[in-house]
Design a protein around this motif. Sequence first.
Motif, PDB file in Angstrom:
ATOM      1  N   ASN A 128     -38.963   8.271   4.321  1.00  0.00           N
ATOM      2  CA  ASN A 128     -37.965   8.453   5.233  1.00  0.00           C
ATOM      3  C   ASN A 128     -38.036   9.760   6.110  1.00  0.00           C
ATOM      4  OD1 ASN A 128     -35.720   5.958   4.678  1.00  0.00           O
ATOM      5  ND2 ASN A 128     -36.431   6.807   2.813  1.00  0.00           N
ATOM      6  N   ARG A 129     -38.947  10.583   5.585  1.00  0.00           N
ATOM      7  CA  ARG A 129     -39.146  11.856   6.302  1.00  0.00           C
ATOM      8  C   ARG A 129     -40.498  12.477   6.564  1.00  0.00           C
ATOM      9  NH1 ARG A 129     -34.434  10.614   6.938  1.00  0.00           N
ATOM     10  NH2 ARG A 129     -32.644  12.064   6.475  1.00  0.00           N
TER      11      ARG A 129
ATOM     12  N   ARG B 197     -43.497   6.576   7.886  1.00  0.00           N
ATOM     13  CA  ARG B 197     -43.077   5.648   8.992  1.00  0.00           C
ATOM     14  C   ARG B 197     -44.430   5.086   9.196  1.00  0.00           C
ATOM     15  NH1 ARG B 197     -40.314  10.525  10.425  1.00  0.00           N
ATOM     16  NH2 ARG B 197     -42.204  11.286  11.386  1.00  0.00           N
TER      17      ARG B 197
ATOM     18  N   TRP C 171     -38.490   8.580  -1.837  1.00  0.00           N
ATOM     19  CA  TRP C 171     -37.632   8.295  -0.593  1.00  0.00           C
ATOM     20  C   TRP C 171     -38.067   9.451   0.517  1.00  0.00           C
ATOM     21  CZ3 TRP C 171     -34.421  11.927   1.768  1.00  0.00           C
ATOM     22  CH2 TRP C 171     -33.477  11.331   2.614  1.00  0.00           C
TER      23      TRP C 171
ATOM     24  N   SER D 169     -36.820  -0.257   0.628  1.00  0.00           N
ATOM     25  CA  SER D 169     -36.386   0.906   0.202  1.00  0.00           C
ATOM     26  C   SER D 169     -36.467   1.275  -1.445  1.00  0.00           C
ATOM     27  CB  SER D 169     -34.778   0.877   0.295  1.00  0.00           C
ATOM     28  OG  SER D 169     -34.094   1.705  -0.383  1.00  0.00           O
TER      29      SER D 169
END
Length: 340
Positions: free
Chosen positions: A205-206, A211, A201, A288
Motif C-alpha cells: 500500500n505504500r 502498486r 501491508w 489484502s
Amino acid sequence: MPQNRAIPAWREGESLSRALVSLLLKGGSLVGLVVLSTAFAILSPHFFTLGNWLNIFRQVAVVLIAASAQTMVIITAGIDLSVGSVLALGGCLAAVAMSYWGWPFVSGALLGVFFATLAGLASGVIIAKGRIPDFIATLGMLGAIRGIALLITGGLPVPSHFTATKLAGYLPQSIVWLGSGDIKGIPVPMVFALLVVAITWFILNRTTFGRSLYAVGGNREAARAAGINVDRIKILVYGVSGLYCGLAGLVLVGRMNSANALMAEGLELQTIAAVVIGGTNLFGGKGSVFGTLIGAILMGVLSNGLNLLNVEPFWQRVVNGLLIVAVVVFDQWRRRVTRD
C-alpha cells in the motif's frame, strides 16, 4: 402531503438478499471466522480459553508468514507451489549450519534465508525469462528443491541422534525461542508473523513495488505500456516469496527444535486457501494481506476445533480438502457477482 408507503414483501426480500450478498463479498472470511468460533465454543468448553487461543496463534504463525508471500504472488496473477519446499530448504540449511558446522544463530539463519531467497529468485527467472506458466515452473521447483533439502540432510532429521557427536551439537536457544518462546505470555512466533503482515501491508500500500504488483495482476499488457518492467516485478515477487519462506523456516525449526527435509508438506495448499479465504482474487489484481490474516486464523481455528472434538486425522484431511474446494467455488461466485 407525502404518504408513507409500505414496501412490498418481495422488495424487502430483495433488499435483505442484497445486504447478505454485500456482507459476504466484503467480510465473508470474518463472518466465517465468527460463525466457526461460535460453533466450536458451543461444542467444546475448552475452545474459548486464553491458553487455547494462544496455541492457535502459535500454530498459524508459519502458515501466515508463507501466506503473506503467497498473497503478493497471487496479486500478480501468479501462484507459488514451492513455498513448502523452499521453507524446508532454508530451515534445513540453517539447522545444519548451527548444529553440525557450529555456526552461531545469526550466521546460520542468514545462510538459510539467503538460499531460500535464491530459490525463489530462480523460480521467478524461469517464469519471467523462460515464459513458463507459474503453475508449471513452481510445481517443478517443488520437487527439485525438496530433493536438494533431502541431499543436504541425508534424509535424516537435524540434529540427528545418529550424528550427535562432538561435531554435531544441538540447535541454539535463540532459534528455539523464535519458534517456541513467549514475550510476557504472547507467543513469539505470532509476534513475528504479525510483524511480517505489517511489513507486507506497507509494501502493498505504500511502495511503488506494491502498486506495480496490483498493476501487473490487473492487466499485464497495460502495466507494460505504463512503463512497468513486468519481468522484473515477477522475479522480485518470487524472490520476496523465497525470503518469507526462509523466515518461516526458522520459526518452524525453532518450534520443532529440529529440522527435516519433508517438513511443511502441503503448506502450498494451506497458504493458497488462506489467501483466497481472505478475499484475494485468484486471477490477480485484487487482494489484502489483512484478509489473508483472517483466512489463516480461520484455518487454524478449524484445525484446532476438530482436534478438540477428537475428529480423526484422516477426516480432518477430508474437511480441509473440501474447504479448499468450497473456497474456490466461493471465489468464482464472488467474481461473477462483482462483475454483474
